[in-house]
Design a protein around this motif. Structure first.
Motif, PDB file in Angstrom:
ATOM      1  N   ASN A   1       0.871   4.225  -3.111  1.00 53.50           N
ATOM      2  CA  ASN A   1       0.540   5.635  -2.687  1.00 53.50           C
ATOM      3  C   ASN A   1       1.817   6.453  -3.241  1.00 53.50           C
ATOM      4  O   ASN A   1       1.415   7.473  -3.598  1.00 53.50           O
ATOM      5  CB  ASN A   1       0.311   5.684  -1.075  1.00 53.50           C
TER       6      ASN A   1
ATOM      7  N   ASN B   1      -7.140  -5.627  -6.984  1.00 57.23           N
ATOM      8  CA  ASN B   1      -7.938  -4.642  -7.489  1.00 57.23           C
ATOM      9  C   ASN B   1      -7.333  -3.249  -7.382  1.00 57.23           C
ATOM     10  O   ASN B   1      -7.385  -2.343  -8.362  1.00 57.23           O
ATOM     11  CB  ASN B   1      -9.115  -4.480  -6.556  1.00 57.23           C
ATOM     12  N   GLU B   2      -6.785  -3.124  -6.270  1.00 58.09           N
ATOM     13  CA  GLU B   2      -5.791  -1.603  -6.220  1.00 58.09           C
ATOM     14  C   GLU B   2      -4.905  -1.737  -7.281  1.00 58.09           C
ATOM     15  O   GLU B   2      -4.484  -0.539  -7.704  1.00 58.09           O
ATOM     16  CB  GLU B   2      -5.236  -1.564  -4.774  1.00 58.09           C
TER      17      GLU B   2
ATOM     18  N   ARG C   1      -8.551  -7.978  -2.866  1.00 56.99           N
ATOM     19  CA  ARG C   1      -8.491  -6.430  -2.757  1.00 56.99           C
ATOM     20  C   ARG C   1      -7.045  -5.751  -3.120  1.00 56.99           C
ATOM     21  O   ARG C   1      -7.085  -4.724  -3.857  1.00 56.99           O
ATOM     22  CB  ARG C   1      -8.621  -6.240  -1.259  1.00 56.99           C
TER      23      ARG C   1
ATOM     24  N   LYS D   1       0.755  -1.311   0.020  1.00 58.28           N
ATOM     25  CA  LYS D   1      -0.074   0.023  -0.028  1.00 58.28           C
ATOM     26  C   LYS D   1       0.868   1.318   0.082  1.00 58.28           C
ATOM     27  O   LYS D   1       0.366   2.316  -0.672  1.00 58.28           O
ATOM     28  CB  LYS D   1      -0.881   0.046   1.313  1.00 58.28           C
TER      29      LYS D   1
END
Length: 450
Positions: free
Chosen positions: A251, A281-282, A278, A247
């Motif tokens: 970002n 998908n990100e 998930r 993550k």
């Protein structure tokens, strides 16, 4: 608290009878007992219960119990009838007897839960639900609710966070979590305490995860990243470190590092499938936004190749189709058909992609191939006829479209399109009468829609 609905049925075919003892993990309403008198009383009990004569049903079951006092099915049936009459002590005793006789039967525990919950005996409900979780993890939501009812907030929060690490939690669980965290006396350990705990116990993964969460919640992304890196350093095999690092890298726009972390997570046996989906998908959104990392995305999709629950390549194809990126959509639809070649929805979506990109040779060839598999699928005839029109093979288009229009059933849009294509074909053949006949038919159908 989730709604508990149990569907019950009794089925007797001819003289076919099934022994009570042959049922283990099924709702024991569909049972026949192979003794004439015993059988008559049992089925009379089921009949009386079905028409809500619960008192009479109880009398019949008690007659059965005289012959088989240690039959757990009978005690369970007795409990259900007492529960329907709201005779809770009697129902509780009957269900408890069934549980004592066969603790491996889920439905007996369910009966106890029904009694305790209806009487608001939450402490005993908790004990029973903890057992029910062994049969079905979905009862974790019930357990959280019971902890909330009994003001055991720390246990509720701990369970919610455990659920969160392995799957998506419901809106109710999110609400409970916010409610608990909003109360200062129930806050998680402070950052300083967790930092000290990490120094003292560097191999305890939970401390890192909690600290990352706290830093993320207070928008201290750099601090959270430092903790994730420290987790990776001190516990190199921590899959959760890679979840956090993925993550952060995403970002920060670092697709290569994000892809590397993602691969570690996707290949992990410790991370639950919902979390893997998930993350994929990100990453998919990142790929679509940046138009980069296509190879890394395909490698990620390949990880899910053997998964039967979801055809990931198909879902990726639909995503790109909706984003008007037909070339990428075609690639993933083709990939999907390698896994499931008879998926008619994917076949039609693929033909639509070829049509949108004016690849009419491919449209016709693929439609013709799939017609051998689905000779009555109207849309395949439509795409084949449309392609022949675009290739100026008007006579062949007429033949294909006339063969397919008979298969159109309750689909006015498709019927309109067939008539338009037939009009176009006859226009190409120079037959103006038939051209206008089909165009007029299409116009009439359009008016019907309005």
């Amino acid at each position: 608290m989730k709604v508990k609905v149990w569907i019950k049925a009794v089925s007797v075919l001819g003289t076919m009878l099934f022994s009570v003892l042959s049922f283990a993990q099924t709702e024991p309403d569909s049972i026949a007992i192979a003794k004439n008198e015993f059988e008559e009383h049992f089925f009379e009990a089921l009949k009386q219960k079905g028409i809500e004569n619960y008192d009479k049903a109880i009398v019949e079951i008690e007659k059965c119990l005289v012959k088989e006092p240690n039959n757990p099915v009978l005690h369970h049936e007795l409990g259900k009838n007492y529960l329907a009459l709201k005779k809770y002590p009697e129902a509780q005793r009957a269900f408890q007897k069934a549980v004592d006789l066969n603790p491996k039967e889920r439905w007996y525990w369910n009966g106890l839960y029904d009694v305790y919950y209806e009487t608001k005996d939450y402490p005993n409900s908790i004990i029973v639900v903890q057992k029910l979780i062994e049969f079905d993890k979905e009862f974790q939501d019930d357990l959280v609710s019971l902890y909330m009812y009994t003001h055991q907030f720390e246990k509720a929060l701990a369970l919610i966070e455990e659920m969160e690490r392995t799957s998506n939690i419901s809106q109710m669980m999110e609400t409970y979590k916010l409610q608990i965290l909003s109360e200062s006396q129930h806050n998680k350990p402070q950052k300083e305490q967790l930092e000290q705990a990490i120094v003292k116990y560097p191999k305890v993964e939970e401390n890192y995860i909690q600290l990352i969460y706290l830093y993320t919640e207070s928008n201290q992304e750099e601090k959270a990243l430092e903790v994730a890196k420290k987790l990776e350093q001190n516990i190199p095999n921590s899959d959760w470190a890679q979840v956090s690092l993925f993550k952060f890298h995403l970002n920060n726009g670092d697709g290569a590092k994000a892809a590397s972390a993602m691969q570690s997570v996707l290949n992990s046996t410790k991370i639950e499938q919902k979390i893997k989906h998930r993350i994929l998908n990100e990453f998919l959104i990142f790929v679509n936004k940046t138009n980069t990392m296509d190879n890394e995305l395909e490698k990620a999709v390949d990880v899910f190749e053997d998964q039967t629950e979801v055809n990931v390549a198909k879902e990726i194809g639909v995503f790109f189709l909706n984003k008007k990126k037909n070339d990428k959509a075609v690639h993933y639809f083709e990939k999907s058909l390698l896994k499931q070649k008879d998926d008619i929805l994917v076949i039609e979506l693929l033909l639509q992609c070829y049509t949108d990109t004016n690849q009419f040779d491919k449209v016709y060839k693929r439609a013709e191939d799939y017609l051998e598999m689905y000779p009555s699928q109207a849309r395949l005839y439509f795409y084949a006829g449309l392609a022949q029109n675009q290739l100026k093979n008007y006579k062949k288009a007429v033949s294909i479209l006339n063969s397919g229009i008979d298969f159109v059933v309750d689909d006015i849009d498709l019927e309109i399109n067939f008539n338009i294509q037939l009009g176009e074909a006859y226009n190409g053949l120079g037959d103006q009468n038939k051209k206008y006949a089909y165009f007029n038919r299409a116009e009439q159908l359009l008016k019907q829609k309005k």
